[in-house]
Design a protein around this motif. Structure first.
Motif, PDB file in Angstrom:
ATOM      1  N   TRP A   1       6.622  -4.332  10.642  1.00  0.00           N
ATOM      2  CA  TRP A   1       6.958  -4.326   9.216  1.00  0.00           C
ATOM      3  C   TRP A   1       5.835  -4.931   8.384  1.00  0.00           C
ATOM      4  N   GLN A   2       5.028  -5.838   8.980  1.00  0.00           N
ATOM      5  CA  GLN A   2       3.891  -6.374   8.233  1.00  0.00           C
ATOM      6  C   GLN A   2       2.880  -5.274   7.921  1.00  0.00           C
TER       7      GLN A   2
ATOM      8  N   GLY B   1      -0.083  -7.342   2.717  1.00  0.00           N
ATOM      9  CA  GLY B   1       1.346  -7.542   2.911  1.00  0.00           C
ATOM     10  C   GLY B   1       1.875  -8.700   2.100  1.00  0.00           C
TER      11      GLY B   1
ATOM     12  N   LEU C   1       4.236  -3.133   5.087  1.00  0.00           N
ATOM     13  CA  LEU C   1       4.037  -3.769   3.783  1.00  0.00           C
ATOM     14  C   LEU C   1       2.595  -3.595   3.313  1.00  0.00           C
ATOM     15  N   SER C   2       1.656  -3.787   4.222  1.00  0.00           N
ATOM     16  CA  SER C   2       0.245  -3.637   3.857  1.00  0.00           C
ATOM     17  C   SER C   2      -0.065  -2.217   3.422  1.00  0.00           C
TER      18      SER C   2
ATOM     19  N   TRP D   1       1.302  -1.547  -0.026  1.00  0.00           N
ATOM     20  CA  TRP D   1       0.483  -2.138  -1.087  1.00  0.00           C
ATOM     21  C   TRP D   1      -0.797  -1.327  -1.297  1.00  0.00           C
TER      22      TRP D   1
ATOM     23  N   PHE E   1       1.980 -12.680   7.387  1.00  0.00           N
ATOM     24  CA  PHE E   1       1.558 -11.568   6.526  1.00  0.00           C
ATOM     25  C   PHE E   1       0.058 -11.366   6.621  1.00  0.00           C
TER      26      PHE E   1
END
Length: 749
Positions: A707-708, A583, A711-712, A715, A579
């Protein structure tokens, strides 16, 4: 003996409840159609306040002032290139010219904005204000706004108009910022020598090293909420900065750090200069959306449009979706509406409307862009800071047709823009009171077309009408079911087959033919206990959603503290192999939300047969309240949310009704229709469920590379919505999320 006459209102109410699902589907379809028809219902803009009188005076700004603007732009650029600190060079240049006009000028230091999610300030004010802390300390390099005030010669200083010119120094000034500073100084000198001013003019050179909004918000906060507990050093520790601020610069016995004010701010203009694409005519782009969809008074936009189009021959633009204008399906719809308008005009002259297919598609694309900007809740420019103080303001992006080109082209361009700004300033100068005549609640479908609140509330009303109607039908059904159950227990010994009838239809052994329930409602044996269990379920889910909405600040601080401890030991945690820091925060937030939900669900009472009816009735009530409240905060959020949430809530039903006994009892074609209807409702609930919406959001705002990265990105959007206090954040987590969880609960019942 004659039968007693039926009372009209109870009879109408029984019909509404009996055919509630049909009425709900009709209302939802009508709401969708009305949304698509909004461009056809738009009205042309007009000036409501007669005192504005746009264009009533001949502008003074001419080619000479434009040439002076270019000369001063070159002057400030040369100073920036020679000076070690470009920002101080701009300050010295601005103070020199303002002092030559005998205008009041000062510097206003401000700190960087707070770190995202560093506090629970979502519920009080946005975190983008760079105001000094109470002890006067600053973290990081401070920004410094430069402010000049031209006092109106024939006024008492009770009112003022603000002109904002953002700038940023990155080694040098960009061409747009350089010309904007010179252009602003030329206007400032023009107003300093004008005797027609009835309002003070405040020019703010906004230090945009963090953002233009941060700089403007910090100045406005100090202007309206003065502080007297700050130390004299203002938190500056840099000796060179202190040397400049206290180098003996005195203006009438006051230092450059003495904050000065004018009167009540009547309006604000934020100016940008940019170069456009080659071959495009010179134009003005107006950005008006403020925090949570707040809009300035429509008269301010009307004045800009009137002067730009009819006086200076400039094109006026607003945000739009360019891709939508190329949609073939929307073009077909526009052609259909065009024919409808022509046909209506032949039937009766006043029924017709002139709306070509291209006009409709362009209006719909602009309308959807306006709804999108308002729904996000983020201001589209530094003008949004003014709306926090109920001041009408817009951002004007003056766009050249191509590159700024030769000096003669720049002079011609700045002459047009200068006359436009002077005309707007003259109109605002004529006001005897604040903007109040025109609309504050509206959507734009074109620079000269608007949709008022009385029109755009129609589709939202049609959509929301379906929810309380469905809740009332479910409550009525549960009461009749309970009465029928009690009657059956008294007359028959075996009651196991009474509730084996198909959903929405009671057994003919209990209910008379004239009182038969609708075929699309599901009947179950409900009691006081089922309603009590339903209240517990809804309350627990709503409590969980509220807690989840408040997790991000704690998650952010927890991860930051962990990373700080590891950075001190020069060793990265193993989890960072998978991550990034944003993330990881997103992953921890999702994990905490899922674990807390499963924990709370484990304590829920065991559901009884038919409890889902009471849960669905409460779900519809909660959705109605949530959407109604959001419509008062940000209409666009409520409208977009209703388009998704209404069909989800209405179509929620247990999966067993598709493959269970209740579906098998429909014979022939009715069985197929019934199964298809429930299957469609299930698909709607799955599409609107949190996992699918999360995946869709990551697809649109995330990064397709990994996908990381998604996610970041997700956020970062969470931080953005929180920091700006966007109404979209509480809607997603406090309204839509719990309703989605309750729909899933009903599906699994």
């Amino acid at each position: 003996m004659a039968e007693p006459r039926r009372r009209l209102l109870p009879h109408l109410a029984s019909l509404l409840l009996k055919y509630s699902y049909i009425i709900s589907m009709v209302c939802y379809a009508a709401g969708l159609v009305t949304v698509l028809l909004l461009p056809a219902l738009a009205k042309s803009t007009y000036i409501s306040e007669n005192a504005l009188m746009p264009g009533s005076a001949n502008p003074v700004f001419g080619a000479r002032e434009a040439a002076d603007a270019i000369r001063m732009a070159d002057e400030v650029q040369s100073l920036v290139l020679k000076h070690a600190d470009g920002y101080i060079a701009v300050q010295e240049w601005a103070v020199k010219h303002m002092s030559a006009l005998s205008a009041d000028c000062y510097l206003q230091p401000f700190s960087p904005p707070e770190k995202p999610l560093s506090s629970m300030r979502f519920y009080s004010s946005p975190q983008h204000t760079g105001r000094l802390s109470q002890n006067g300390t600053m973290e990081g390099i401070p920004g410094v706004n430069i402010v000049g005030i031209v006092r109106a010669p024939q006024a008492e200083g009770n009112e003022a108009v603000v002109l904002v010119t953002p700038f940023r120094v990155e080694g040098m000034l960009s061409t747009g910022d350089r010309l904007a500073l010179g252009f602003g100084m030329a206007l400032f000198e023009l107003w300093g020598n004008s005797n027609w001013l009835a309002k003070d003019v405040i020019w703010v050179l906004a230090d945009s090293r963090y953002s233009a909004y941060t700089a403007v918000a910090a100045w406005l906060q100090e202007y309206h909420e003065p502080r007297f507990d700050l130390p004299k050093d203002w938190g500056f520790s840099d000796p060179s900065t202190q040397a400049w601020l206290y180098a003996g610069e005195k203006l009438d016995g006051e230092t450059l750090l003495d904050f000065k004010r004018a009167g009540t701010i009547a309006a604000g203009l934020v100016l940008y200069l940019t170069s456009g694409d080659g071959g495009v005519a010179d134009c003005i782009k107006v950005s008006a959306e403020g925090p949570n969809g707040q809009m300035p008074n429509l008269d301010l936009i009307n004045v800009v449009n009137s002067l730009a189009v009819w006086r200076q021959g400039l094109h006026m633009r607003v945000d739009t979706f360019a891709d939508m204008q190329e949609s073939a399906s929307l073009n077909y719809l526009g052609q259909f509406l065009e024919k409808i308008g022509q046909l209506a005009g032949k039937v009766r002259a006043d029924w017709g409307f002139v709306l070509t297919a291209s006009m409709y598609v362009e209006g719909l694309a602009t309308l959807f862009a306006s709804v999108k900007n308002q729904a996000l809740g983020l201001p589209t420019g530094a003008h949004g800071a003014f709306r926090n103080y109920q001041i009408d303001a817009v951002s004007l992006e003056m766009m050249a047709g191509g590159d700024f080109g030769t000096v003669n082209e720049q002079i011609d361009l700045l002459t047009k823009f200068g006359r436009l700004i002077e005309g707007v300033m003259r109109s605002v100068n004529n006001l005897l009171e604040k903007f109040h005549q025109s609309f504050f609640l509206y959507l734009l479908s074109a620079p000269n077309k608007f949709i008022s609140v009385g029109v755009y509330m129609i589709p939202l009303g049609l959509l929301l009408l379906t929810l309380p109607l469905g809740a009332a039908a479910l409550c009525s059904q549960s009461v009749k079911t309970a009465v029928a159950s009690d009657s059956l227990n008294q007359t028959e010994s075996d009651s196991t087959d009474v509730f084996s009838a198909t959903p929405g239809k009671l057994s003919t052994e209990v209910v008379k033919a004239g009182e038969r329930e609708p075929d699309n409602l599901v009947t179950a044996k409900t009691s006081v206990g089922s309603w009590q269990r339903a209240v517990v379920v809804v309350s627990v889910v709503q409590l969980w959603a509220s807690l989840t909405a408040n997790f991000p600040p704690f998650v952010s601080q927890l991860v930051d503290s962990i990373m700080m401890n590891f950075s001190a030991s020069s060793k990265a945690p193993a989890v960072m192999k998978f991550f990034t820091i944003p993330g990881l925060k997103m992953f921890m937030w999702a994990t905490m939300a899922i674990v807390s939900l499963l924990t709370m669900v484990s304590f829920l009472p065991t559901p009884g047969k038919g409890d889902w009816i009471a849960v669905k009735a409460l779900l519809l009530g909660v959705a109605t309240i949530g959407l109604g409240v959001m419509s008062q905060i940000d209409f666009a959020v409520s409208l977009v949310g209703a388009l998704v949430l209404v069909p989800m809530s209405l179509c929620a039903c247990p999966l067993t009704n598709i493959w269970g006994k209740s579906a098998d009892e429909h014979k022939g074609s009715k069985s197929i229709q019934f199964r298809l209807f429930l299957l469609l409702g299930t698909m709607v609930n799955i599409i609107g469920s949190p996992p699918v919406l999360l995946a869709s959001a990551m697809y649109f705002i995330g990064d397709s590379s990994s996908w990381q990265a998604s996610l970041s990105k997700f956020w970062e959007w969470t931080e953005l919505l929180w920091c700006w206090g966007s109404a979209l954040y509480p809607y997603i987590l406090v309204v839509h999320l719990p309703c989605s969880i309750l729909c899933i609960y009903i599906l699994l019942s």
